[in-house]
Design a protein around this motif. Sequence first.
Motif, PDB file in Angstrom:
ATOM      1  N   GLN A 121      33.626  38.055  30.620  1.00 32.64           N
ATOM      2  CA  GLN A 121      34.500  37.518  30.707  1.00 32.64           C
ATOM      3  C   GLN A 121      34.373  36.649  31.416  1.00 32.64           C
ATOM      4  N   ILE A 122      34.824  37.424  32.928  1.00 30.84           N
ATOM      5  CA  ILE A 122      35.117  36.197  34.109  1.00 30.84           C
ATOM      6  C   ILE A 122      34.485  34.517  34.576  1.00 30.84           C
ATOM      7  N   VAL A 123      33.540  35.423  34.411  1.00 30.00           N
ATOM      8  CA  VAL A 123      32.451  34.140  34.379  1.00 30.00           C
ATOM      9  C   VAL A 123      32.029  33.581  33.506  1.00 30.00           C
ATOM     10  N   GLU A 196      31.404  25.481  43.450  1.00 28.57           N
ATOM     11  CA  GLU A 196      32.973  25.128  43.049  1.00 28.57           C
ATOM     12  C   GLU A 196      33.949  26.010  42.510  1.00 28.57           C
ATOM     13  N   ALA A 197      32.828  27.426  42.557  1.00 34.67           N
ATOM     14  CA  ALA A 197      34.001  28.796  42.486  1.00 34.67           C
ATOM     15  C   ALA A 197      33.353  30.274  42.961  1.00 34.67           C
ATOM     16  N   ILE A 198      33.772  31.066  43.534  1.00 35.48           N
ATOM     17  CA  ILE A 198      32.525  32.078  43.645  1.00 35.48           C
ATOM     18  C   ILE A 198      33.697  33.573  43.079  1.00 35.48           C
ATOM     19  N   VAL A 199      33.147  34.228  42.349  1.00 32.94           N
ATOM     20  CA  VAL A 199      33.534  35.273  41.470  1.00 32.94           C
ATOM     21  C   VAL A 199      32.622  36.249  42.811  1.00 32.94           C
ATOM     22  N   CYS A 200      33.592  37.314  42.562  1.00 30.68           N
ATOM     23  CA  CYS A 200      33.774  38.153  43.909  1.00 30.68           C
ATOM     24  C   CYS A 200      33.431  39.829  42.758  1.00 30.68           C
ATOM     25  N   ALA A 201      33.293  40.645  43.202  1.00 32.27           N
ATOM     26  CA  ALA A 201      32.986  41.966  42.420  1.00 32.27           C
ATOM     27  C   ALA A 201      34.393  43.028  42.844  1.00 32.27           C
ATOM     28  N   ASN A 202      35.005  42.601  44.069  1.00 28.78           N
ATOM     29  CA  ASN A 202      36.050  43.492  43.332  1.00 28.78           C
ATOM     30  C   ASN A 202      37.502  42.465  44.504  1.00 28.78           C
ATOM     31  N   SER A 227      37.805  33.916  41.548  1.00 30.21           N
ATOM     32  CA  SER A 227      38.404  35.444  41.218  1.00 30.21           C
ATOM     33  C   SER A 227      37.688  37.058  41.842  1.00 30.21           C
ATOM     34  N   GLY A 228      38.215  37.247  41.471  1.00 28.60           N
ATOM     35  CA  GLY A 228      38.030  39.045  41.514  1.00 28.60           C
ATOM     36  C   GLY A 228      37.771  40.349  40.899  1.00 28.60           C
ATOM     37  N   PHE A 229      38.240  41.361  40.738  1.00 28.34           N
ATOM     38  CA  PHE A 229      37.685  42.572  39.963  1.00 28.34           C
ATOM     39  C   PHE A 229      39.066  43.630  40.190  1.00 28.34           C
ATOM     40  N   ASP A 230      39.652  44.216  39.376  1.00 27.71           N
ATOM     41  CA  ASP A 230      40.583  45.620  39.154  1.00 27.71           C
ATOM     42  C   ASP A 230      42.635  45.116  39.350  1.00 27.71           C
ATOM     43  N   ASN A 231      42.337  43.366  39.694  1.00 28.57           N
ATOM     44  CA  ASN A 231      43.570  43.450  39.741  1.00 28.57           C
ATOM     45  C   ASN A 231      44.765  44.546  40.462  1.00 28.57           C
ATOM     46  N   THR A 232      44.500  44.280  41.647  1.00 27.17           N
ATOM     47  CA  THR A 232      45.095  44.838  42.725  1.00 27.17           C
ATOM     48  C   THR A 232      46.295  44.435  43.003  1.00 27.17           C
ATOM     49  N   TYR A 233      47.364  45.304  43.631  1.00 28.04           N
ATOM     50  CA  TYR A 233      48.706  45.234  43.931  1.00 28.04           C
ATOM     51  C   TYR A 233      48.735  44.217  45.455  1.00 28.04           C
ATOM     52  N   ASN A 234      47.572  43.477  46.079  1.00 28.16           N
ATOM     53  CA  ASN A 234      47.330  42.613  46.949  1.00 28.16           C
ATOM     54  C   ASN A 234      46.933  41.249  46.315  1.00 28.16           C
TER      55      ASN A 234
END
Length: 654
Positions: A121-123, A196-202, A227-234
Motif C-alpha cells: 500500500q505504501i509503494v 523521486e522517493a525513498i521507501v524505508c523498511a522502518n 516513507s517509513g514503517f512502524d509509525n513510531t513516536y520519532n
Amino acid sequence: MSNKKKIAVFLSGLDEEYQNQITQGIHEFAAAHNIDVLHFIAFGGILNNGSYDTGEYNIFRLPNLQELDGVILLTNTIDSPETVREIISQVRASGVPAVSVDADYQDFFSICVDNHSAMAQIVRHFTNEHGLRRINYVSGPDDNPDSIARLAAYKQVLEEHNIPIEEARIYHGTFQRRDGRTAVDVFLRSDLPMPEAIVCANDTMAVSVIGALNARGIRVPGDIMVSGFDNTYNARNYAPEISSVARPLGQCGALACQLLYNAWHGVPQTRVHKLEMQPRFTESCGCGAHYCDTIRDFKKHNYQIQEDFNVDISLLSRMACSLVECANYEEYIEALKEFVLETNCEEFYLCLCENWLGHALPATQAEPDPSTADACLIHGYTQRMLVPLSYYEGKFRCHEDFHVDQMLPALYRQVDHMRCFYFVPLHFREHCLGYYAICNTAFPMRSSLFHSWSLNLSNSMENIRRIIYLDHAVQELDKLYATDPLSGIANRNGFRRQTEPVFARCIAEKHPVMVMFIDMDGLKMINDTYGHKSGDIAIRSMATILHECCTNGEICCRFGGDEFIVFAANYTQQDADRMTDSIQKKLEDYNRATSMPFALHASSGYHIAVPTPDKSLFAMVTLADTIMYAEKRKKRHSKYLKSSSSIRQDAESN
C-alpha cells in the motif's frame, strides 16, 4: 517456592520503540494478572562489533526454561541467525508454551502482521497517487522475515507497474539508524538518475535518510519523498512527519500474554494470529500532517524527555568517573551501591562467573591457552555464580554463591506483587564476566541510556578485573624477585628486604644480632654421582629443614648454590647453639627417613654481635662464613654417600 507464573521474554534492543511498545503491552497484562516477567536482553548489532555481539547474545544461554511457565520471543530483533536457531532449539526442547511475535515457528503460537500488504500500500501510494517511477528502497536484514516480506512487496508493486527492478536502487541494511545515512551516500554516488522517493523498511532508517538528505540541501518532500514503517513516536513527531504504517505493538504484547494465559488454562485457540496494519500518509510524501497532539502536550512530553536525558547523562558521567577511580574490588562494590540506588529499583543482583577473574588479558595473550580454556569463558556461564552485591527489601545484602540454573538467588521469594526483571550481560568483547538483574524500575524502559549504563558497568568490571589481575602479576613478579624458585625460601633480595628493618632497629636499640652461615656438605658429589635432579632434591630438603627450624622470628634464605643463612635478633650464644643442634637433629631425622641414596649433611658457623652503624649485615655474614669453613675443614667428605646396605635398610624401614 512461589506459585506465581513466570514468563521469559527474549529480545535485543529494548531502547527501540518497537521492542519498547510490545514490552509495555506485556507488562500491562502481566500486572493485571500478577505474572512475573523475566526479560533476557541483549544490545547486539548496534556497535558493529562481532566480538561484542557474541558477549551480548550469551545472555540467551542463561534462562532455565524448566523453571519458567512461558516464553515470548522477539527473535526478529536479534540479528544473529545462529543465535536465533539456538534459542528456538532451546525453547522447543523445554516443551514450555511459547509465543513468537513477527516470526512464525512451528509448534509456537505466532502473532504477526501482514507486512507484505502494508508495504504494498505504501509503494502503490507513490506510484498511483504521486505518479512516481524512480523509487529507491532501504531494506532491513536479508534473513529477517519482516524485512523479506516488505522487500518482496516493493518489488511486486514495481512489477505491477512495469517499473524495472534495479538492484542499484536497493540498499540492504540492518534496521539501524546508520543504514539511512549510508544508503543516501550509496544512492547519490550511483550513476542512476536521482530517486523521486525513498521507501524505508522502518522508521528509524527513514528518520536517518531525511537527515542525510537535508544535510545535502535536498528537500523532503519537495525534491525526494520518503516513507517509513512502524509509525513510531520519532516518526510522528519528526519534521516533516513521516508517512508510515501504524502497527498495534502494545496489542501484540498483551495478546502474547493472553495466548500463554489461555494455554495454562486449557482454553482452545488458533496457533497463528494476524493483526491489521494501517498506512498513514503524511508530510514526508506531501500529503499533509496526520498526527496531531496539542502543542501543550507535545512540549510537555518533549520537555520530560529532555529532562530525563539530562538526569541520565549526569548519572552516567558520575558513574563512569567514580567506578574507574576505584583502586580495588572492595572499593568498587561499595561505589557501585550509589548508582544502583539511583535507578530507583526494587531489587538488584550482580552475578559474576566463578572464574570471572581468570581470562587472559587481551594485551598480553592474543590466543587463549588451551590448558586454561575454562578461564576464557565465552559460551554460557559457570555452574556456580558469585553474588558480590545484592539489594532487596531496601537493603544491600550478602549472598552466597548459587547454581546458575536458579538464574537468581532470590528469584523464588514470596512476593505478592508482579516482579519485572531485566537480565543484562556483563562482558568484555566476547569474554563473559557474568550478568546483572534489575527489578521493578522504570529505568530500562524509560531511558534511552539504559544500554550505556549497562556498558558502563561491563567496562568498569573489566577495568577492576585488570587492576586485580595486574596486582596479582606484580605480586608474582615480586615473589620471583624475593623468593628462590628452587627452594621456595627467600633469596638474597628477599633476605635483604626482610632483615634490613630489623637490623636497623637492633642498631638503634643496641640489641644483639646472630648471623648463621650454613653450607651443605658434599653437594657436588651428589650432583656428579646421582645427577642434578638429586642435587635439587637435596637443596629443597635443606631449605625445608631450615624453614621448620625458624619458628621464633628467625629469617632464613638461600644465599646461593649450596649456601644458606639464618638471621635472628636478640639471640644469645645459647640460642644459637640450640638452633645449630635443631638443624643437625632434623638432618639426622631426614637421613633416617629418606630412601634417597645420599645422606644430607651441612656445616654451620655463627657470629653474634651488637651491630653498629659502621658495620653492615653482610660484614657479619662474612665472619659467620669464615667460622663455618673452619668447621667444614674438620669433616671427611666420604661419609656423605650412603653404603648399599644402609640404602637397603632405609628402604625396608620405609
